[in-house]
Design a protein around this motif. Structure first.
Motif, mmCIF file in Angstrom:
data_model
loop_
_atom_site.group_PDB
_atom_site.id
_atom_site.type_symbol
_atom_site.label_atom_id
_atom_site.label_comp_id
_atom_site.label_asym_id
_atom_site.label_seq_id
_atom_site.Cartn_x
_atom_site.Cartn_y
_atom_site.Cartn_z
ATOM 1 N N SER A 134 -18.501 -8.687 -2.185
ATOM 2 C CA SER A 134 -17.976 -9.946 -1.671
ATOM 3 C C SER A 134 -16.774 -9.691 -0.763
ATOM 4 O O SER A 134 -16.057 -8.689 -0.914
ATOM 5 C CB SER A 134 -17.569 -10.858 -2.826
ATOM 6 O OG SER A 134 -16.517 -10.268 -3.566
ATOM 7 N N PRO A 135 -16.513 -10.582 0.194
ATOM 8 C CA PRO A 135 -15.327 -10.413 1.052
ATOM 9 C C PRO A 135 -14.025 -10.535 0.277
ATOM 10 O O PRO A 135 -13.020 -9.944 0.647
ATOM 11 C CB PRO A 135 -15.483 -11.532 2.084
ATOM 12 C CG PRO A 135 -16.415 -12.532 1.465
ATOM 13 C CD PRO A 135 -17.338 -11.747 0.590
ATOM 14 N N GLU A 136 -14.025 -11.302 -0.826
ATOM 15 C CA GLU A 136 -12.810 -11.418 -1.641
ATOM 16 C C GLU A 136 -12.445 -10.069 -2.261
ATOM 17 O O GLU A 136 -11.264 -9.702 -2.340
ATOM 18 C CB GLU A 136 -12.999 -12.460 -2.739
ATOM 19 C CG GLU A 136 -13.112 -13.900 -2.246
ATOM 20 C CD GLU A 136 -14.476 -14.224 -1.710
ATOM 21 O OE1 GLU A 136 -15.378 -13.359 -1.853
ATOM 22 O OE2 GLU A 136 -14.663 -15.331 -1.160
ATOM 23 N N CYS A 137 -13.469 -9.319 -2.725
ATOM 24 C CA CYS A 137 -13.210 -7.999 -3.322
ATOM 25 C C CYS A 137 -12.634 -7.050 -2.281
ATOM 26 O O CYS A 137 -11.679 -6.314 -2.558
ATOM 27 C CB CYS A 137 -14.508 -7.441 -3.917
ATOM 28 S SG CYS A 137 -14.345 -5.775 -4.607
ATOM 29 N N ALA A 138 -13.215 -7.040 -1.087
ATOM 30 C CA ALA A 138 -12.703 -6.158 -0.028
ATOM 31 C C ALA A 138 -11.267 -6.507 0.337
ATOM 32 O O ALA A 138 -10.423 -5.617 0.535
ATOM 33 C CB ALA A 138 -13.613 -6.245 1.200
ATOM 34 N N ARG A 139 -10.944 -7.801 0.399
ATOM 35 C CA ARG A 139 -9.584 -8.208 0.742
ATOM 36 C C ARG A 139 -8.597 -7.797 -0.355
ATOM 37 O O ARG A 139 -7.485 -7.331 -0.060
ATOM 38 C CB ARG A 139 -9.545 -9.715 0.956
ATOM 39 C CG ARG A 139 -8.174 -10.226 1.367
ATOM 40 C CD ARG A 139 -8.220 -11.677 1.795
ATOM 41 N NE ARG A 139 -8.738 -12.544 0.755
ATOM 42 C CZ ARG A 139 -9.933 -13.122 0.798
ATOM 43 N NH1 ARG A 139 -10.734 -12.929 1.834
ATOM 44 N NH2 ARG A 139 -10.337 -13.920 -0.177
ATOM 45 N N SER A 140 -8.983 -7.907 -1.620
ATOM 46 C CA SER A 140 -8.092 -7.531 -2.715
ATOM 47 C C SER A 140 -7.855 -6.026 -2.742
ATOM 48 O O SER A 140 -6.747 -5.567 -3.041
ATOM 49 C CB SER A 140 -8.682 -8.001 -4.051
ATOM 50 O OG SER A 140 -8.828 -9.401 -4.073
ATOM 51 N N ARG A 141 -8.894 -5.246 -2.429
ATOM 52 C CA ARG A 141 -8.711 -3.788 -2.392
ATOM 53 C C ARG A 141 -7.733 -3.380 -1.291
ATOM 54 O O ARG A 141 -6.898 -2.481 -1.486
ATOM 55 C CB ARG A 141 -10.064 -3.104 -2.185
ATOM 56 C CG ARG A 141 -10.996 -3.183 -3.398
ATOM 57 C CD ARG A 141 -12.291 -2.432 -3.115
ATOM 58 N NE ARG A 141 -13.220 -2.542 -4.202
ATOM 59 C CZ ARG A 141 -13.229 -1.767 -5.283
ATOM 60 N NH1 ARG A 141 -12.317 -0.821 -5.397
ATOM 61 N NH2 ARG A 141 -14.131 -1.922 -6.230
ATOM 62 N N ARG A 142 -7.862 -4.005 -0.123
ATOM 63 C CA ARG A 142 -6.916 -3.691 0.953
ATOM 64 C C ARG A 142 -5.490 -4.060 0.562
ATOM 65 O O ARG A 142 -4.537 -3.320 0.859
ATOM 66 C CB ARG A 142 -7.333 -4.418 2.230
ATOM 67 C CG ARG A 142 -8.605 -3.895 2.867
ATOM 68 C CD ARG A 142 -8.765 -4.428 4.276
ATOM 69 N NE ARG A 142 -8.858 -5.873 4.291
ATOM 70 C CZ ARG A 142 -10.001 -6.538 4.246
ATOM 71 N NH1 ARG A 142 -11.154 -5.880 4.168
ATOM 72 N NH2 ARG A 142 -10.026 -7.858 4.269
ATOM 73 N N ASN A 143 -5.312 -5.183 -0.112
ATOM 74 C CA ASN A 143 -3.985 -5.593 -0.538
ATOM 75 C C ASN A 143 -3.409 -4.604 -1.551
ATOM 76 O O ASN A 143 -2.213 -4.282 -1.517
ATOM 77 C CB ASN A 143 -4.047 -6.992 -1.147
ATOM 78 C CG ASN A 143 -2.687 -7.486 -1.586
ATOM 79 O OD1 ASN A 143 -1.763 -7.565 -0.791
ATOM 80 N ND2 ASN A 143 -2.554 -7.817 -2.862
ATOM 81 N N LEU A 144 -4.263 -4.094 -2.465
ATOM 82 C CA LEU A 144 -3.787 -3.105 -3.435
ATOM 83 C C LEU A 144 -3.351 -1.826 -2.739
ATOM 84 O O LEU A 144 -2.337 -1.221 -3.109
ATOM 85 C CB LEU A 144 -4.893 -2.816 -4.447
ATOM 86 C CG LEU A 144 -4.568 -1.749 -5.503
ATOM 87 C CD1 LEU A 144 -3.362 -2.158 -6.334
ATOM 88 C CD2 LEU A 144 -5.779 -1.507 -6.395
ATOM 89 N N ASP A 145 -4.120 -1.400 -1.721
ATOM 90 C CA ASP A 145 -3.724 -0.193 -0.979
ATOM 91 C C ASP A 145 -2.379 -0.384 -0.284
ATOM 92 O O ASP A 145 -1.548 0.527 -0.243
ATOM 93 C CB ASP A 145 -4.803 0.152 0.053
ATOM 94 C CG ASP A 145 -6.114 0.567 -0.603
ATOM 95 O OD1 ASP A 145 -6.077 0.966 -1.780
ATOM 96 O OD2 ASP A 145 -7.169 0.457 0.053
ATOM 97 N N VAL A 146 -2.144 -1.576 0.260
ATOM 98 C CA VAL A 146 -0.864 -1.845 0.926
ATOM 99 C C VAL A 146 0.283 -1.809 -0.079
ATOM 100 O O VAL A 146 1.343 -1.241 0.185
ATOM 101 C CB VAL A 146 -0.925 -3.215 1.643
ATOM 102 C CG1 VAL A 146 0.451 -3.603 2.171
ATOM 103 C CG2 VAL A 146 -1.926 -3.168 2.781
ATOM 104 N N VAL A 147 0.067 -2.396 -1.258
ATOM 105 C CA VAL A 147 1.120 -2.415 -2.275
ATOM 106 C C VAL A 147 1.414 -1.003 -2.755
ATOM 107 O O VAL A 147 2.580 -0.614 -2.915
ATOM 108 C CB VAL A 147 0.704 -3.329 -3.445
ATOM 109 C CG1 VAL A 147 1.701 -3.210 -4.592
ATOM 110 C CG2 VAL A 147 0.614 -4.772 -2.991
ATOM 111 N N LEU A 148 0.374 -0.191 -2.982
ATOM 112 C CA LEU A 148 0.588 1.175 -3.449
ATOM 113 C C LEU A 148 1.302 2.025 -2.397
ATOM 114 O O LEU A 148 2.130 2.875 -2.739
ATOM 115 C CB LEU A 148 -0.755 1.818 -3.819
ATOM 116 C CG LEU A 148 -1.457 1.245 -5.057
ATOM 117 C CD1 LEU A 148 -2.826 1.894 -5.240
ATOM 118 C CD2 LEU A 148 -0.611 1.453 -6.306
#
Length: 220
Positions: free
Chosen positions: A114-128
């Protein structure tokens, strides 16, 4: 057959039968054209004076009218049978679709695509990538981003299972250990060793004195 289907067929039958009633009166159709105004009217009787009369449909005999009525009744019967057959087929198809939907397994949703999953993964990478230390506030940001990834990529049911297995935070007040103040240690001065005098070498001694090689005398 459903009541709605019966009412539809009955309404069509009534409307069609209504067209059969005035056949006797409309056996002859005459077109009347007013010579002054050009207005055209149709009637099954006589035209008014001063109008041009033209017969559109000739008067039918009683036998022809009866034949038309029988043909119309047969056409109505055929139409009614066709409507009943279509209604029965539609109801059978509706029942078949309902049974198929009940027997078919529920379609599973792939949340990982889903596009929501892809967006959340990118946000996690930015936070890390923005974490530069081990502060408490940064730890909370990472945990919140990870929970959002679990929700969007696992779905509500999978997220609930992960939350059950996730360790609960302690409710006790954390003990803060304060390190003791630092005092610089001054180095202890080291005393150089006292040199031990080398034993003297005497070359000659008598009862009262001794003499070394340089000719110095020492009491004995």
């Amino acid at each position: 057959m459903k009541p709605r289907t019966y009412s539809l067929i009955a309404g069509l039958c009534v409307a069609f039968l209504g067209t059969l009633a005035p056949l006797g009166a409309q056996a002859q159709v005459v077109r009347c054209t007013d010579a002054a105004t050009g207005k055209v009217t149709y009637t099954d009787g006589n035209c008014a004076s001063g109008t041009t009369v033209r017969e559109v449909e000739a008067r039918k005999t009683p036998q022809e009218i009866q034949q038309e009525r029988e043909e119309a009744a047969e056409a109505l019967a055929r139409k009614q049978q066709r409507l009943q057959a279509e209604a029965t087929a539609a109801e059978t198809e509706s029942r078949r679709n309902a049974q198929h939907n009940q027997a078919a397994p529920a379609k599973t949703t792939d949340y990982t695509r889903s596009p929501e999953c892809a967006r959340s993964r990118r946000n996690l990478d930015v936070v890390l990538s923005s974490v530069t230390g081990g502060g408490y506030e940064q730890k909370l940001r990472v945990e919140a981003a990870q929970r959002q990834v679990d929700l969007d990529c696992l779905g509500p049911q999978g997220y609930a299972e992960v939350e059950k297995s996730r360790p609960r935070p302690s409710t006790t007040t954390p003990v803060v250990v304060v390190p003791p103040p630092y005092y610089p240690v001054r180095p202890t001065p080291v005393q150089p060793p006292v040199p031990t005098p080398a034993p003297k070498k005497f070359t000659q001694c008598n009862v009262f004195r001794c003499y070394d090689a340089q000719g110095n005398s020492y009491p004995r």
